[in-house]
Design a protein around this motif. Structure first.
Motif, PDB file in Angstrom:
ATOM      1  N   VAL A 106       0.843  -1.197   0.000  1.00  0.00           N
ATOM      2  CA  VAL A 106       0.000   0.000   0.000  1.00  0.00           C
ATOM      3  C   VAL A 106       0.884   1.255   0.000  1.00  0.00           C
ATOM      4  CG1 VAL A 106      -1.681   1.320   1.353  1.00  0.00           C
ATOM      5  CG2 VAL A 106      -1.904  -1.160   1.155  1.00  0.00           C
ATOM      6  N   PHE A 109       2.566   1.721  -3.300  1.00  0.00           N
ATOM      7  CA  PHE A 109       1.566   2.091  -4.291  1.00  0.00           C
ATOM      8  C   PHE A 109       1.307   3.596  -4.272  1.00  0.00           C
ATOM      9  CE2 PHE A 109      -3.103   2.774  -4.792  1.00  0.00           C
ATOM     10  CZ  PHE A 109      -3.162   2.633  -6.166  1.00  0.00           C
ATOM     11  N   ILE A 114       1.925   9.055  -7.009  1.00  0.00           N
ATOM     12  CA  ILE A 114       2.503  10.391  -6.922  1.00  0.00           C
ATOM     13  C   ILE A 114       3.554  10.634  -8.008  1.00  0.00           C
ATOM     14  CG2 ILE A 114       3.846  11.961  -5.458  1.00  0.00           C
ATOM     15  CD1 ILE A 114       2.566  10.492  -3.037  1.00  0.00           C
TER      16      ILE A 114
ATOM     17  N   PRO B  23       0.638  10.862   1.532  1.00  0.00           N
ATOM     18  CA  PRO B  23       0.430   9.813   0.537  1.00  0.00           C
ATOM     19  C   PRO B  23      -0.757   8.905   0.850  1.00  0.00           C
ATOM     20  CG  PRO B  23       2.756  10.014   1.028  1.00  0.00           C
ATOM     21  CD  PRO B  23       2.039  10.901   2.001  1.00  0.00           C
ATOM     22  N   LEU B  24      -1.028   8.680   2.138  1.00  0.00           N
ATOM     23  CA  LEU B  24      -2.160   7.821   2.495  1.00  0.00           C
ATOM     24  C   LEU B  24      -3.471   8.549   2.228  1.00  0.00           C
ATOM     25  CD1 LEU B  24      -0.665   6.260   5.751  1.00  0.00           C
ATOM     26  CD2 LEU B  24      -0.729   5.291   3.457  1.00  0.00           C
ATOM     27  N   ILE B  26      -3.843  10.720  -0.123  1.00  0.00           N
ATOM     28  CA  ILE B  26      -3.983  10.679  -1.584  1.00  0.00           C
ATOM     29  C   ILE B  26      -4.618   9.356  -2.028  1.00  0.00           C
ATOM     30  CG2 ILE B  26      -2.647  10.529  -3.733  1.00  0.00           C
ATOM     31  CD1 ILE B  26      -0.766  12.640  -2.535  1.00  0.00           C
ATOM     32  N   ILE B  27      -4.195   8.250  -1.397  1.00  0.00           N
ATOM     33  CA  ILE B  27      -4.801   6.959  -1.752  1.00  0.00           C
ATOM     34  C   ILE B  27      -6.299   6.980  -1.468  1.00  0.00           C
ATOM     35  CG2 ILE B  27      -4.939   4.513  -1.158  1.00  0.00           C
ATOM     36  CD1 ILE B  27      -2.014   4.434  -0.797  1.00  0.00           C
ATOM     37  N   THR B  30      -8.043   9.052  -4.198  1.00  0.00           N
ATOM     38  CA  THR B  30      -8.151   8.420  -5.512  1.00  0.00           C
ATOM     39  C   THR B  30      -9.156   7.272  -5.503  1.00  0.00           C
ATOM     40  OG1 THR B  30      -6.276   7.013  -4.994  1.00  0.00           O
ATOM     41  CG2 THR B  30      -5.797   8.975  -6.261  1.00  0.00           C
ATOM     42  N   ALA B 234      -6.570   1.261  -5.025  1.00  0.00           N
ATOM     43  CA  ALA B 234      -6.685   2.281  -3.978  1.00  0.00           C
ATOM     44  C   ALA B 234      -7.775   1.878  -2.994  1.00  0.00           C
ATOM     45  CB  ALA B 234      -6.990   3.638  -4.600  1.00  0.00           C
ATOM     46  N   SER B 237      -6.531  -0.764  -0.766  1.00  0.00           N
ATOM     47  CA  SER B 237      -5.597  -0.150   0.177  1.00  0.00           C
ATOM     48  C   SER B 237      -6.333   0.512   1.330  1.00  0.00           C
ATOM     49  CB  SER B 237      -4.739   0.897  -0.540  1.00  0.00           C
ATOM     50  OG  SER B 237      -4.030   0.305  -1.589  1.00  0.00           O
TER      51      SER B 237
END
Lengths: 274, 262
Positions: A106, A109, A114, B23-24, B26-27, B30, B234, B237
């Motif tokens: 995860v 990913f 990005i 970043p999390l 962003i996941i 998305t 995503a 995740s």
């Protein structure tokens, strides 16, 4: 009687480790010496091959850069966390534990989204007019290193928060009352006491990034082969088990040497034990 | 006298946490997009990618496999790890200290080397069925968590309570289950849940042991990513992040999250 009982209780766990770790890993290591051309011919071949050495050095480089950056970022952040008021501190610890317990797939990913050609970073830079054509960021050493740092900073923070909290504030107060400037107190009191913890954190990050598989696979691909992905490719794509075993043996030697040497150093540098 | 932390340091730490959490986020963003490609901020809002997870049979299957493996492998590891940790804490004089190092070997030996060796010797050499090899591999992988987290609780346990029970006529095995285990319950739960998440997220061992028809969720995710790059990944995740939140809640209630800084 207690001795017998103690061994009987330990037996199942010892057996599991012996049968499914000891024997298989020993057999992997043994295969590397079985070449008819001489016991060390596999290693000679490895160290003479330019390609294989490139992979080894790249892995070393990525692991060292990741360790160095994680160390600095982790230390400064852990410092703030350790000194934060209790409520803020528990929130910050949650914020560090959350990514740590989220899977490596995860977390890698996220960086695919990005750093991709049509990824968020390229889109943003294009929209801002900073670049005119999308940058190739994926499948470079840069993308692997960024994702690795992302992977290991939480581990470093959590290790160092524990270490820094263990340094009594009285000590810096004492140094200050004896006339030390904050910088001097930090250099002469805090830093020496933190060194063993810094070493432990660095060993965890170095061995972790040196042996990683999923992150270099996703963000480095074939182009940025590292020891982990190289081992997998040899074992499962070209079915060269002896070659894969040689890579495995080198990984074992590098990680075990690092752990042994550094933990000895951590003990020697520990001002409390010394 | 509490020293003030320099504002620049605080700003730096804020940036670090933004880097860790961004970043999390962003996941999550998305995964909610209506588009069939990954985009952030999401365009439109929909949960269709979450539905899509359950429409892909490979995801359904591997989720079940991963769950069974994580629970079963951890249970097996606990069943043999708790007695080992108990022996280490209770019979400190009778057992050599290096036993503690043997139990952490699965962390010390690179995981990918372990996975490769298990594939060679156990899955192929000893002809283990895929699921059996995965079980053994995962039990081994989480053994250090079981022994050490339970061991930490046992070290804080006062064994004279157990002795009291035994001297009052309680059989040893019964004293273990009725006196020792309830007292280290927090350690067992926390160890179990940390082992569970480690097994659930494992890639390096599973990648060598999964085979035709049997795979785990992270391996399936990797395979899916190579072919499709859509918000389904995503969405999966995000589901995994929910599991992480659950794990953290349990650790916080048992040993406390600060246990992880020790």
């Amino acid at each position: 009687m207690p001795r017998l009982r103690a061994w009987a209780l330990s037996a199942p766990a010892l057996l599991l480790v012996f049968l499914f770790l000891g024997l298989p890993v020993a057999s992997t290591l043994a295969t590397t010496f079985g070449d008819p051309a001489g016991p060390f011919s596999q290693y000679a071949a490895f160290f003479e091959s330019r390609f294989r050495m490139t992979v080894l050095w790249r892995t070393m480089e990525v692991a060292l850069i990741t360790t160095a950056v994680s160390l600095v970022v982790g230390f400064l952040t852990a410092w703030v966390v350790a000194k934060a008021p209790p409520r803020a501190k528990s929130l910050l610890i949650i914020a560090a534990v959350f990514p740590l317990l989220t899977g490596v797939v995860v977390r890698s990913f996220a960086w695919l989204i990005i750093l991709g050609k049509e990824g968020i970073l390229n889109d943003t830079l294009l929209a801002l007019g900073i670049i005119e054509t999308p940058l190739q960021m994926l499948y470079t050493e840069f993308s692997v290193i960024i994702a690795m740092i992302y992977l290991f900073v939480p581990l470093m923070i959590l290790t160092l928060v524990g270490v820094l909290e263990g340094i009594p504030e009285d000590l810096t107060d004492a140094a200050a009352s004896l006339g030390a400037t904050p910088a001097a107190a930090f250099r002469q009191v805090v830093l020496p006491m933190a060194v063993p913890g810094l070493i432990v954190g660095s060993v965890l990050v170095f061995t972790g990034s040196f042996t990683s598989y999923a992150t270099p696979q996703l963000l480095g691909g074939e182009r940025q082969m590292m020891m982990g992905t190289f081992l997998y490719q040899r074992a499962m794509v070209t079915f060269d088990w002896v070659g894969a075993s040689t890579i495995a043996a080198i990984m074992v030697v590098v990680t075990l040497t690092t752990v042994l040497v550094m933990s000895k150093m951590a003990r020697r540098l520990n001002p409390v034990a010394g | 006298m509490r020293q003030k932390t320099h504002p620049l340091l605080i700003a730096f730490a804020a940036l670090t946490f933004a880097f860790l959490i961004g970043p999390l986020v962003i996941i999550i963003g998305t995964s909610l997009s209506e588009t069939s490609y990954l985009t952030f901020p999401p365009e439109g809002l929909s949960l269709k990618w979450y539905e899509n997870i359950f429409e892909i049979s490979a995801f359904r299957r591997t989720m079940v496999t991963s769950f069974i493996l994580a629970v079963g492998g951890t249970a097996l590891s606990m069943a043999i790890g708790i007695p080992a940790a108990y022996a280490m804490a209770r019979y400190r004089v009778q057992l050599p200290a290096f036993l503690g190092n043997i139990y952490v070997l699965p962390i010390l030996i690179p995981e990918i080397v372990l996975g490769f060796s298990l594939m060679k010797s156990v899955a192929i050499g000893a002809d283990f069925p895929i699921m059996a090899a995965l079980f053994v591999g995962h039990a081994l992988l989480v053994l250090p968590y079981c022994v050490r987290v339970v061991g930490a609780s046992l070290n804080a346990f006062d064994f004279s309570i157990e002795e009291a029970a035994v001297s009052l006529g309680c059989p040893r095995w019964k004293a273990f289950f009725l006196v020792v285990l309830p007292n280290v319950r927090a350690g067992i739960i926390a160890g179990f849940i940390l082992a569970f998440i480690t097994s659930l997220n494992d890639v390096s061992i599973s990648i060598f042991l999964t085979g035709p028809g049997v795979s785990t969720l992270p391996i399936q995710l990797l395979a899916h990513m190579e072919q499709f790059f859509d918000p389904t990944i995503a969405a999966v995740s995000v589901l995994l992040m929910f599991v992480t939140v659950g794990v953290m809640a349990i650790v916080e209630r048992t040993l406390g999250l600060t246990f992880l800084t020790k």
